[in-house]
Design a protein around this motif. Structure first.
Motif, PDB file in Angstrom:
ATOM      1  N   VAL A 130     -13.224  -9.330   3.587  1.00 65.38           N
ATOM      2  CA  VAL A 130     -12.711  -8.001   3.266  1.00 65.38           C
ATOM      3  C   VAL A 130     -13.383  -7.505   2.000  1.00 65.38           C
ATOM      4  O   VAL A 130     -13.923  -8.280   1.223  1.00 65.38           O
ATOM      5  CB  VAL A 130     -11.179  -8.005   3.100  1.00 65.38           C
ATOM      6  CG1 VAL A 130     -10.495  -8.488   4.359  1.00 65.38           C
ATOM      7  CG2 VAL A 130     -10.775  -8.850   1.931  1.00 65.38           C
ATOM      8  N   ALA A 131     -13.325  -6.201   1.836  1.00 64.93           N
ATOM      9  CA  ALA A 131     -13.828  -5.596   0.605  1.00 64.93           C
ATOM     10  C   ALA A 131     -12.793  -5.809  -0.497  1.00 64.93           C
ATOM     11  O   ALA A 131     -11.598  -5.692  -0.258  1.00 64.93           O
ATOM     12  CB  ALA A 131     -14.085  -4.113   0.822  1.00 64.93           C
ATOM     13  N   VAL A 132     -13.262  -6.124  -1.695  1.00 68.47           N
ATOM     14  CA  VAL A 132     -12.371  -6.348  -2.831  1.00 68.47           C
ATOM     15  C   VAL A 132     -12.707  -5.347  -3.923  1.00 68.47           C
ATOM     16  O   VAL A 132     -13.867  -5.211  -4.317  1.00 68.47           O
ATOM     17  CB  VAL A 132     -12.501  -7.785  -3.377  1.00 68.47           C
ATOM     18  CG1 VAL A 132     -11.655  -7.956  -4.639  1.00 68.47           C
ATOM     19  CG2 VAL A 132     -12.084  -8.795  -2.323  1.00 68.47           C
ATOM     20  N   ALA A 136      -1.701  -7.200 -10.855  1.00 77.69           N
ATOM     21  CA  ALA A 136      -1.267  -7.763  -9.584  1.00 77.69           C
ATOM     22  C   ALA A 136      -2.316  -7.402  -8.544  1.00 77.69           C
ATOM     23  O   ALA A 136      -3.239  -6.626  -8.818  1.00 77.69           O
ATOM     24  CB  ALA A 136       0.089  -7.212  -9.160  1.00 77.69           C
ATOM     25  N   THR A 137      -2.149  -7.953  -7.344  1.00 72.17           N
ATOM     26  CA  THR A 137      -3.102  -7.712  -6.272  1.00 72.17           C
ATOM     27  C   THR A 137      -2.378  -7.087  -5.092  1.00 72.17           C
ATOM     28  O   THR A 137      -1.279  -7.516  -4.742  1.00 72.17           O
ATOM     29  CB  THR A 137      -3.782  -9.036  -5.884  1.00 72.17           C
ATOM     30  OG1 THR A 137      -4.483  -9.511  -7.037  1.00 72.17           O
ATOM     31  CG2 THR A 137      -4.756  -8.836  -4.742  1.00 72.17           C
ATOM     32  N   TYR A 138      -2.981  -6.078  -4.524  1.00 70.65           N
ATOM     33  CA  TYR A 138      -2.375  -5.285  -3.461  1.00 70.65           C
ATOM     34  C   TYR A 138      -3.269  -5.368  -2.246  1.00 70.65           C
ATOM     35  O   TYR A 138      -4.467  -5.099  -2.337  1.00 70.65           O
ATOM     36  CB  TYR A 138      -2.217  -3.834  -3.929  1.00 70.65           C
ATOM     37  CG  TYR A 138      -1.387  -3.742  -5.197  1.00 70.65           C
ATOM     38  CD1 TYR A 138      -0.024  -3.484  -5.117  1.00 70.65           C
ATOM     39  CD2 TYR A 138      -1.944  -3.967  -6.454  1.00 70.65           C
ATOM     40  CE1 TYR A 138       0.757  -3.433  -6.261  1.00 70.65           C
ATOM     41  CE2 TYR A 138      -1.171  -3.915  -7.606  1.00 70.65           C
ATOM     42  CZ  TYR A 138       0.183  -3.650  -7.503  1.00 70.65           C
ATOM     43  OH  TYR A 138       0.947  -3.610  -8.636  1.00 70.65           O
ATOM     44  N   GLY A 139      -2.699  -5.735  -1.115  1.00 70.26           N
ATOM     45  CA  GLY A 139      -3.587  -5.964   0.009  1.00 70.26           C
ATOM     46  C   GLY A 139      -3.013  -5.696   1.377  1.00 70.26           C
ATOM     47  O   GLY A 139      -3.480  -6.281   2.347  1.00 70.26           O
ATOM     48  N   TYR A 140      -2.000  -4.825   1.500  1.00 70.07           N
ATOM     49  CA  TYR A 140      -1.503  -4.643   2.862  1.00 70.07           C
ATOM     50  C   TYR A 140      -2.545  -3.895   3.688  1.00 70.07           C
ATOM     51  O   TYR A 140      -3.322  -3.092   3.174  1.00 70.07           O
ATOM     52  CB  TYR A 140      -0.127  -4.007   2.891  1.00 70.07           C
ATOM     53  CG  TYR A 140       0.020  -2.709   2.182  1.00 70.07           C
ATOM     54  CD1 TYR A 140       0.372  -2.686   0.848  1.00 70.07           C
ATOM     55  CD2 TYR A 140      -0.186  -1.507   2.846  1.00 70.07           C
ATOM     56  CE1 TYR A 140       0.512  -1.488   0.184  1.00 70.07           C
ATOM     57  CE2 TYR A 140      -0.039  -0.306   2.194  1.00 70.07           C
ATOM     58  CZ  TYR A 140       0.300  -0.305   0.857  1.00 70.07           C
ATOM     59  OH  TYR A 140       0.433   0.885   0.210  1.00 70.07           O
ATOM     60  N   PRO A 141      -2.587  -4.181   4.976  1.00 63.13           N
ATOM     61  CA  PRO A 141      -3.778  -3.869   5.767  1.00 63.13           C
ATOM     62  C   PRO A 141      -4.194  -2.408   5.785  1.00 63.13           C
ATOM     63  O   PRO A 141      -5.386  -2.120   5.762  1.00 63.13           O
ATOM     64  CB  PRO A 141      -3.393  -4.353   7.171  1.00 63.13           C
ATOM     65  CG  PRO A 141      -2.412  -5.439   6.916  1.00 63.13           C
ATOM     66  CD  PRO A 141      -1.628  -4.998   5.718  1.00 63.13           C
ATOM     67  N   ARG A 154     -10.204  -2.415   5.570  1.00 58.28           N
ATOM     68  CA  ARG A 154      -9.324  -3.332   4.853  1.00 58.28           C
ATOM     69  C   ARG A 154      -9.857  -3.549   3.449  1.00 58.28           C
ATOM     70  O   ARG A 154     -10.993  -3.983   3.261  1.00 58.28           O
ATOM     71  CB  ARG A 154      -9.259  -4.679   5.584  1.00 58.28           C
ATOM     72  CG  ARG A 154      -8.423  -5.737   4.885  1.00 58.28           C
ATOM     73  CD  ARG A 154      -6.976  -5.606   5.253  1.00 58.28           C
ATOM     74  NE  ARG A 154      -6.076  -6.331   4.354  1.00 58.28           N
ATOM     75  CZ  ARG A 154      -5.463  -7.481   4.647  1.00 58.28           C
ATOM     76  NH1 ARG A 154      -5.685  -8.067   5.813  1.00 58.28           N
ATOM     77  NH2 ARG A 154      -4.639  -8.053   3.790  1.00 58.28           N
ATOM     78  N   VAL A 202      -8.687  -5.222  -0.327  1.00 56.44           N
ATOM     79  CA  VAL A 202      -7.765  -5.917  -1.220  1.00 56.44           C
ATOM     80  C   VAL A 202      -8.120  -5.495  -2.631  1.00 56.44           C
ATOM     81  O   VAL A 202      -9.286  -5.577  -3.035  1.00 56.44           O
ATOM     82  CB  VAL A 202      -7.869  -7.445  -1.051  1.00 56.44           C
ATOM     83  CG1 VAL A 202      -7.145  -8.164  -2.187  1.00 56.44           C
ATOM     84  CG2 VAL A 202      -7.289  -7.863   0.283  1.00 56.44           C
ATOM     85  N   VAL A 211      -7.480  -5.778  -6.719  1.00 57.67           N
ATOM     86  CA  VAL A 211      -6.930  -6.496  -7.871  1.00 57.67           C
ATOM     87  C   VAL A 211      -6.771  -5.473  -8.994  1.00 57.67           C
ATOM     88  O   VAL A 211      -7.755  -4.901  -9.455  1.00 57.67           O
ATOM     89  CB  VAL A 211      -7.858  -7.635  -8.320  1.00 57.67           C
ATOM     90  CG1 VAL A 211      -7.220  -8.425  -9.465  1.00 57.67           C
ATOM     91  CG2 VAL A 211      -8.186  -8.549  -7.150  1.00 57.67           C
TER      92      VAL A 211
END
Lengths: 224, 224
Positions: B6-8, B76-81, B88, B90, B92
């Motif tokens: 996924v892309a971050v 925090a990290t946020y990653g809901y689809p 997609r 994710v 940080v």
DNA sequence: GCAAAAGTGTTTCCTTTACACCCATGT
DNA sequence: ACATGGGTGTAAAGGAAACACTTTTGC
């Protein structure tokens, strides 16, 4: 512009109190990289899966803790480029606090005392640091939240709750002041009406967790 | 087994105090998705780049804050689809606390009062929630750390520091008790020996940040 | 009865809070 | 002189720490 994509994992720091020690759930690695070392349970997220969902799934699949209400919260994210020698991996760590339960039936997954893990045994990847961060988060949260009860079985005594604090913090607390404090805190403990003598002596009242999240006034760690 | 990638991104919640209000640095979006909404400054991480390094780079590139010592910590990290409709992602999030500085020269990047952003204006993606989490983290950290000074210029008075607390918390504090508390805290404030009358009245002593990280005893928010 | 652990009461100390009061400047 | 904000003193209230003491069980 082409966007770099990386693998994302969720790693779990699952803590419990058992046999008078703070323990973490670890995976015993039998193949490279880091064969013979311990690592935290975890795995890759799926493409259509939210992070907390992935954490719950891995708690069941990799930690063997299914159908158990465990407190789960996001801890931190670790992503320096060479933390996994095989490929770039960004890992979102979750912290879980569990009562003393048998872990997975797999021999590979086991509870180990955190002191041994941090100070003596070899860790895979940067999992020693993640574990340390999780332990510190848990220690800090006991001060101002009611999370200590997450380490206890459904019904527990004040003394059992005190032992949780003492073991997690590595300090001793005055039983009398502790008792007054936790029974006085609003919605922290709900009396069940039952008592037990499993710890000997005068029967102790049994409580279950209240719905308070905050603990006010806080239970402060004794300063050295 | 094939690993999903996924892309971050790293997104920045950069807060400051200016014109008596708590402000955040935002990006005014002029193209879809979410054209016309505000979003947090941020961008994709590079493949060989650690997360804090990416946060610093984006602070310079996207927020226009170069060569400034800004407190930066992971939020925090946020990653809901489906948080980004295109793919997609994710994200940080990092929290930055800065003194009142001119932001980027680009017209697209500007300081906005957080109350307006949270309550009135339309946010892109889940950035409203990320901003809210950052504000709450900042508010909580003022209680037990010395981070309030990160909002101040290199030299500041006790009253200016107090105004930071009052604005961030939205409360008023007793000037006299506040003074005693912060000047009494170990290594929080270092007197420079100089004074100023820029706020009128009797000259106030100027201080700079000490090297304390913790604030003990803590400065507790007044409870409603 | 005695040991052991639960639970209560009390005293002392320290922090917080509220507020009276003095200090040093600009105008 | 006096307005303005900076800074100190002090007393009352409330929580924390230390510990004497009573309660209720098992053996």
């Amino acid at each position: 512009m082409t966007v770099p994509r990386v693998a994302v994992t969720v790693d779990l720091v699952v803590l419990t109190v058992r046999e008078q020690r703070l323990c973490a759930l670890v995976w015993r690695r039998d193949r490279p990289p880091y064969a013979g070392c311990w690592s935290l349970p975890g795995g890759f997220i799926q493409l259509d899966e939210d992070l907390p969902v992935a954490a719950s799934r891995l708690m069941a699949e990799r930690a063997g803790l299914r159908d158990v209400r465990i407190h789960l919260e996001q801890l931190a994210t670790y992503g320096y480029p060479d933390r996994d020698p095989r490929q770039r991996v960004v890992s979102v760590a979750y912290l879980g606090l569990a009562p003393d339960l048998p872990a997975s039936s797999r021999a590979q997954v086991l509870w180990r005392a955190v002191d041994d893990l941090v100070e003596r045994e070899e860790a895979a990847f940067d999992h020693r640091r993640i574990l340390r961060d999780g332990i510190e988060r848990a220690r800090a949260k006991l001060e101002y939240t009611s999370l200590a009860a997450a380490f206890c079985p459904p019904e527990f005594t004040v003394a059992e709750l005190r032992r949780v604090y003492e073991i997690v913090w590595g300090t001793s607390l005055d039983p009398r002041n502790f008792h007054r404090k936790v029974t006085g805190a609003d919605r922290f403990l709900i009396p069940t009406g039952r008592t037990t003598t499993r710890d000997g002596g005068r029967p102790a009242r049994l409580y279950r967790r209240g719905d308070a999240e905050q603990l006010r006034p806080p239970m402060l760690r004794p300063r050295t």
